[in-house]
Write a protein that holds these residues in place. Structure first.
Motif, short mmCIF file in Angstrom:
data_model
loop_
_atom_site.label_atom_id
_atom_site.label_comp_id
_atom_site.label_asym_id
_atom_site.label_seq_id
_atom_site.Cartn_x
_atom_site.Cartn_y
_atom_site.Cartn_z
N UNK A 1 62.13 50.37 100.34
CA UNK A 1 63.22 50.07 99.53
C UNK A 1 64.55 49.81 99.44
N UNK A 2 64.62 49.47 98.47
CA UNK A 2 66.50 49.82 97.87
C UNK A 2 66.95 50.40 97.13
N UNK A 3 68.40 50.66 97.23
CA UNK A 3 68.39 52.10 96.59
C UNK A 3 69.48 51.51 96.32
N UNK A 4 70.45 50.92 95.02
CA UNK A 4 71.01 49.71 94.25
C UNK A 4 72.47 51.45 93.69
N UNK A 5 73.38 51.46 93.80
CA UNK A 5 74.24 52.81 92.64
C UNK A 5 75.99 51.70 93.05
N UNK A 6 76.26 51.71 92.20
CA UNK A 6 77.46 51.04 91.76
C UNK A 6 79.07 51.90 92.63
N UNK A 7 80.18 51.81 93.57
CA UNK A 7 80.44 52.82 94.59
C UNK A 7 82.12 52.16 94.11
N UNK A 8 82.29 53.27 94.52
CA UNK A 8 84.18 53.53 94.79
C UNK A 8 84.75 53.28 93.18
N UNK A 9 86.12 53.08 92.87
CA UNK A 9 87.06 53.69 92.08
C UNK A 9 87.36 52.05 91.42
#
Length: 328
Positions: free
Chosen positions: A113-121
């Motif tokens: 599986x892949x879990x994608x997430x926007x990261x950092x500011x």
């Protein structure tokens, strides 16, 4: 070959792999009709339908559990978590199950599986929307952690992550989503995981970074070049497993190293790189390894982000200290 943004490259990679492999599905909060909070999944519902583009309830634990369940039964799930700060409810499922599945079954089964997430500011949002969590997941055995720094790398690395037989945490630098465009060919060619990229060669200094901070690191290398300092720039890209061989080879050539990270300084991944350099590359160094990182505080709100996220001035200050200790 079109010029596209990083967020468009993420969308392009998912669509490409869904066409190639009918077992790939995407799921998450508002990713169907709304196209995701940053529109990463825009258009996928129209092309692939509700059976493969699944809007979930607003429950991150459920999203992670669904992705794991699907991925253990022959489906390749690509799950979106709206912001990396919302990944904490997923930790139980991801760490205690997805990351351990291959070991638990003694290699008989895996969890692709892949879990994608926007990261950092960089978008002046509240702190849960602006955290840099790469170190948190990189410390967990059984997970790959990937953080691209450009549209072309986002496209190629996401293809590789979806095809990987084990779980991948794919952290997308929010600040770079629409910062610049780059030619990206939709050719289905994956980039290698587990390897650093050498952005440019240099002889005097090694600059190491990943994700959003690669943008500032490249700008610093440009400025140093105008001053007659040749910087080798390394994009780690896959933080776990860490390709130290490439970094050590660079430092053996340059003798100096500055590591740039947005995550908090204490216990961050920059510290892991520095520790490896101390253990395996000490005799190559003309001066101590320098770290430029975020502060050991919660990301401040709105415009105060600018004082938290390292900028070119902070990076250059550390570089100049390095050359004061070990002149060129």
């Amino acid at each position: 070959m079109p010029n596209i943004t990083l967020i468009e490259a993420v969308n392009l990679a998912m669509a490409s792999e869904m066409r190639r492999d009918p077992n790939v599905v995407v799921l998450g909060e508002d990713i169907g009709r709304n196209g995701g909070v940053f529109r990463a999944t825009l258009g996928l519902l129209d092309e692939f339908g509700e059976g493969r583009v699944i809007d979930t309830p607003l429950a991150e634990t459920l999203v992670a559990a669904m992705a794991i369940g699907l991925s253990t039964q022959g489906i390749k799930a690509v799950a979106e978590i709206q912001f990396s700060g919302f990944l904490y409810p997923c930790v139980d499922q991801v760490v205690n199950h997805a990351a351990r599945y291959r070991n638990r079954t003694r290699g008989r089964m895996s969890c692709p599986l892949v879990i994608r997430a926007p990261n950092s500011g960089g978008i002046h949002a509240p702190e849960h929307h602006s955290e840099s969590l790469e170190t948190t997941f990189a410390q967990m055995p059984g997970l790959r952690v990937v953080c691209p720094s450009s549209p072309a790398r986002a496209y190629g690395l996401l293809l590789a992550a979806i095809r990987d037989p084990d779980p991948v945490i794919f952290l997308e630098p929010t600040r770079l989503y629409r910062l610049f465009k780059q030619p990206v060919e939709d050719d289905g060619e994956a980039l290698p995981l587990d390897s650093c990229f050498i952005d440019r060669s240099g002889a005097d200094l090694t600059l190491v970074s990943w994700g959003a901070m690669m943008h500032d690191t490249r700008l610093v290398a440009d400025q140093l070049a105008e001053e007659g300092i040749s910087a080798e720039v390394i994009d780690i890209a896959t933080l776990k497993p860490l390709d130290m061989a490439t970094i050590l080879a660079s430092v053996a050539k340059t003798g100096r190293c500055v590591i740039v990270s947005e995550s908090p300084r204490a216990g961050g991944w920059a510290s892991e790189v520095a520790a490896n350099l101390a253990e395996h590359g000490l005799l190559s160094l003309f001066a101590p390894v320098m770290r430029v990182a975020g502060y050991d505080t919660v990301m401040p709100l709105a415009q105060l982000e600018r004082s938290y996220i390292p900028d070119t001035d902070r990076i250059l200050r550390e570089v100049r200290k390095l050359f004061e200790m070990a002149p060129k």
